[in-house]
Design an enzyme around this catalytic site. Structure first.
Site, short mmCIF file in Angstrom:
data_model
loop_
_atom_site.label_atom_id
_atom_site.label_comp_id
_atom_site.label_asym_id
_atom_site.label_seq_id
_atom_site.Cartn_x
_atom_site.Cartn_y
_atom_site.Cartn_z
CG MET A 191 -1.93 -1.17 1.13
SD MET A 191 -3.45 -0.88 2.05
CE MET A 191 -2.80 -0.71 3.70
CG LEU B 167 7.45 1.41 -0.95
CD1 LEU B 167 8.31 1.05 -2.17
CD2 LEU B 167 6.46 0.29 -0.65
CG HIS C 147 6.79 -1.98 2.16
ND1 HIS C 147 6.68 -0.81 2.89
CD2 HIS C 147 5.57 -2.58 2.22
CE1 HIS C 147 5.45 -0.71 3.37
NE2 HIS C 147 4.76 -1.76 2.99
CD GLN D 100 -6.08 -3.58 2.71
OE1 GLN D 100 -6.01 -4.01 1.57
NE2 GLN D 100 -5.11 -3.77 3.60
P1 AMP Z 1 1.38 -2.91 3.49
O1 AMP Z 1 1.94 -1.88 2.58
O2 AMP Z 1 1.39 -2.52 4.92
O3 AMP Z 1 0.06 -3.45 3.00
O4 AMP Z 1 2.38 -4.15 3.42
C1 AMP Z 1 2.75 -4.72 2.20
C2 AMP Z 1 3.50 -6.00 2.48
O5 AMP Z 1 4.65 -5.69 3.24
C3 AMP Z 1 2.70 -7.01 3.28
O6 AMP Z 1 2.96 -8.32 2.79
C4 AMP Z 1 3.23 -6.82 4.67
O7 AMP Z 1 3.11 -7.98 5.48
C5 AMP Z 1 4.69 -6.51 4.38
N1 AMP Z 1 5.29 -5.79 5.51
C6 AMP Z 1 4.82 -4.70 6.13
N2 AMP Z 1 5.62 -4.35 7.16
C7 AMP Z 1 6.62 -5.26 7.18
C8 AMP Z 1 7.76 -5.47 8.02
N3 AMP Z 1 8.04 -4.66 9.05
N4 AMP Z 1 8.57 -6.51 7.76
C9 AMP Z 1 8.30 -7.36 6.73
N5 AMP Z 1 7.24 -7.22 5.90
C10 AMP Z 1 6.41 -6.19 6.12
#
Ligand code: AMP
Length: 313
Positions: free
Chosen positions: A41, A44, A48, A72
């Site tokens: 989303m 970054l 990410h 969501q």
């Molecule tokens: P988001 O942008 O929050 O929807 O996250 C996108 C992807 O990045 C999802 O698969 C999350 O689980 C992963 N993600 C978010 N934060 C972390 C983190 N601190 N460590 C590893 N993966 C992450």
């Protein structure tokens, strides 16, 4: 004529439509190249970027999607204040090895007349599903199913940080026989243990300090496991206590089976501890796999705390 290959990382442009995404990927696909998808989303951070770096190492073509999915968000205010920094994201994604940034509009993803949703039952009804309402995971599973259909990647990368989401998405891919491999990447943390999250940027300095309560809760449970404690209620209690000591009241703390998310009464081999807390206006989640090893840490010769006495007696 074939469209040109994806632009070099340094000059990566955002692709806005499904048609343009498919056009960019078609020649790669024809050549049998391995395509990796990292759904995000945006806003970054290093979490990410770790997913993108992993995809870069394992795939020939790396697509990063950037879509703040309104479906969501269970709170309008959370959606409105969600950080949006596309230029920065484009630069960071390119530097981490992305070939294509797919950043569709809301209308591209949900065009007028859109009427289909994908829902995983059961697994989505507890924990985050209970706290945020059923629409949250329905939004996640619908958009991820769509992103997988739009991109048709060989591999999709997700973070262990959103542990329940990962279990739900594995179920989705298995149940719909989607021809994609799901890979999980470990949670990337700040130096003080707080899991990286796009929402951390919304915390005041004081709230950011309080966010340490989440990893502290997990650490307290881990320490109890090392001392030989196996009862779920005790482990959950230790996490609660550690969080409250830092002034944070958890929304939930749970110890569940890592595959089924069923509550555990006792830690036998391993259990997933999940917790959530609201710090000011920002809701944060974290989790850790607790592993019961056969050998216990030797009890302290002179136990000084009530909990230590209890588990060593
Ligand atoms: P988001 O942008 O929050 O929807 O996250 C996108 C992807 O990045 C999802 O698969 C999350 O689980 C992963 N993600 C978010 N934060 C972390 C983190 N601190 N460590 C590893 N993966 C992450």
């Amino acid at each position: 004529m074939e469209p040109p290959p994806a632009t070099p990382a340094s000059g990566m442009n955002a692709v806005r439509t499904v048609a343009a995404l498919r056009a960019a990927l078609a020649p790669q696909r024809r050549r049998g190249r391995r395509i990796g998808l990292v759904p995000t989303m945006g806003a970054l951070h290093a979490g990410h970027l770790a997913l993108i770096t992993r995809a870069r190492a394992e795939c020939d073509m790396v697509v990063v999607s950037l879509f703040v999915n309104p479906a969501q968000f269970n709170e309008r205010a959370d959606l409105d204040r969600y950080p949006r920094e596309e230029r920065r994201d484009r630069r960071l994604a390119a530097a981490a090895g992305a070939d294509v940034l797919f950043a569709p509009s809301v209308d591209e993803v949900y065009p007028p007349g859109f009427a289909t949703c994908v829902e995983v039952l059961g697994l989505t009804e507890r924990l985050e599903g209970a706290a945020r309402g059923s629409a949250h995971f329905r939004g996640v599973t619908t958009v991820v199913a769509k992103l997988l259909c739009m991109t048709l990647p060989h591999v999709a990368y997700f973070g262990q940080k959103d542990a329940q989401q990962l279990v739900v998405l594995r179920r989705l891919v298995a149940d719909l026989n989607l021809p994609v491999r799901v890979e999980a990447c470990p949670t990337v943390r700040e130096a003080d243990g707080v899991a990286m999250s796009s929402r951390n940027a919304l915390l005041s300095p004081r709230e950011r300090a309080q966010a340490r309560a989440l990893p502290a809760g997990l650490q307290a449970a881990r320490e109890q496991v090392a001392l030989g404690e196996r009862a779920s209620a005790e482990l959950v209690g230790a996490a609660h206590e550690a969080m409250r000591e830092l002034g944070v009241e958890p929304e939930y703390v749970a110890l569940v089976d890592p595959d089924t998310l069923e509550p555990l009464e006792k830690l036998v081999r391993e259990g997933l501890m999940l917790l959530a807390a609201r710090i000011g206006e920002v809701r944060l989640i974290d989790n850790a796999l607790l592993i019961a090893t056969a050998s216990r840490v030797a009890p302290p010769t002179r136990p000084t705390t009530k909990r230590a006495r209890k588990v060593t007696s």
